[in-house]
Design a protein around this motif. Structure first.
Motif, PDB file in Angstrom:
ATOM      1  N   HIS A   1      46.936  43.107  41.371  1.00 16.23           N
ATOM      2  CA  HIS A   1      47.886  42.830  42.446  1.00 16.23           C
ATOM      3  C   HIS A   1      49.251  42.559  41.831  1.00 16.23           C
TER       4      HIS A   1
ATOM      5  N   TYR B   1      44.996  39.524  39.033  1.00 15.81           N
ATOM      6  CA  TYR B   1      43.844  40.403  39.201  1.00 15.81           C
ATOM      7  C   TYR B   1      42.717  39.632  39.870  1.00 15.81           C
TER       8      TYR B   1
ATOM      9  N   SER C   1      42.222  49.003  40.336  1.00  8.28           N
ATOM     10  CA  SER C   1      42.373  48.766  41.778  1.00  8.28           C
ATOM     11  C   SER C   1      42.338  47.284  42.127  1.00  8.28           C
ATOM     12  N   SER C   2      41.895  46.432  41.226  1.00  7.75           N
ATOM     13  CA  SER C   2      41.858  45.000  41.511  1.00  7.75           C
ATOM     14  C   SER C   2      43.126  44.284  41.070  1.00  7.75           C
TER      15      SER C   2
ATOM     16  N   ARG D   1      53.154  41.223  42.552  1.00  5.31           N
ATOM     17  CA  ARG D   1      53.884  40.371  43.476  1.00  5.31           C
ATOM     18  C   ARG D   1      55.249  40.068  42.878  1.00  5.31           C
TER      19      ARG D   1
END
Length: 134
Positions: A98, A37, A95-96, A100
């Motif tokens: 991520h 994040y 929205s922050s 992976r």
């Protein structure tokens, strides 16, 4: 006559093996996903024209809203400010985030795909009626 998975004549063994394979593939896939994040109070949350609203600035209406609620609990403006600010903060945090996929060997990736997709296929085929001869 005994019914199989899903009330059909399909195989119960295929049903449970497919279910176990799907669960194992899903677990391995979710274990391979790394979550990070970037949320902090100076982070740009929203842009309105050329003005950037940071997550720290979003707390200002929250403070006013809470103050209005404590002053008069029936104050609709205080409730709107508080709820709108909390919704903006939740969306900003979400929205922050991520996602992976971690680096893995080809064998690990193929194992995840075979377990997940093969399990789905086996599971769904167990729900079809079997074509028994006789």
């Amino acid at each position: 006559m005994a019914r199989g998975a899903g009330g059909t004549d399909g195989g119960s063994g295929r049903f449970f093996i497919g279910l176990i394979m799907m669960i194992a593939g899903g677990y391995l896939f979710l274990d391979a996903v790394k979550v990070s994040y970037g949320f902090n109070f100076g982070m740009r949350l929203y842009s309105i024209g050329g003005f950037h609203l940071t997550s720290g600035m979003v707390l200002i209406p929250l403070m006013f809203g809470i103050g209005l609620i404590f002053y008069n609990a029936k104050n609709i403006i205080g409730w709107i400010l508080t709820v709108a600010t909390l919704i903006m903060l939740v969306f900003g945090i979400i929205s922050s985030i991520h996602f992976r996929l971690r680096s893995m060997s080809a064998f690990e990736l193929i194992t995840i795909l075979v377990l997940g997709i093969g399990g789905i296929g086996l599971f769904l085929s167990s729900l079809r009626p079997s074509r028994s001869k006789g």
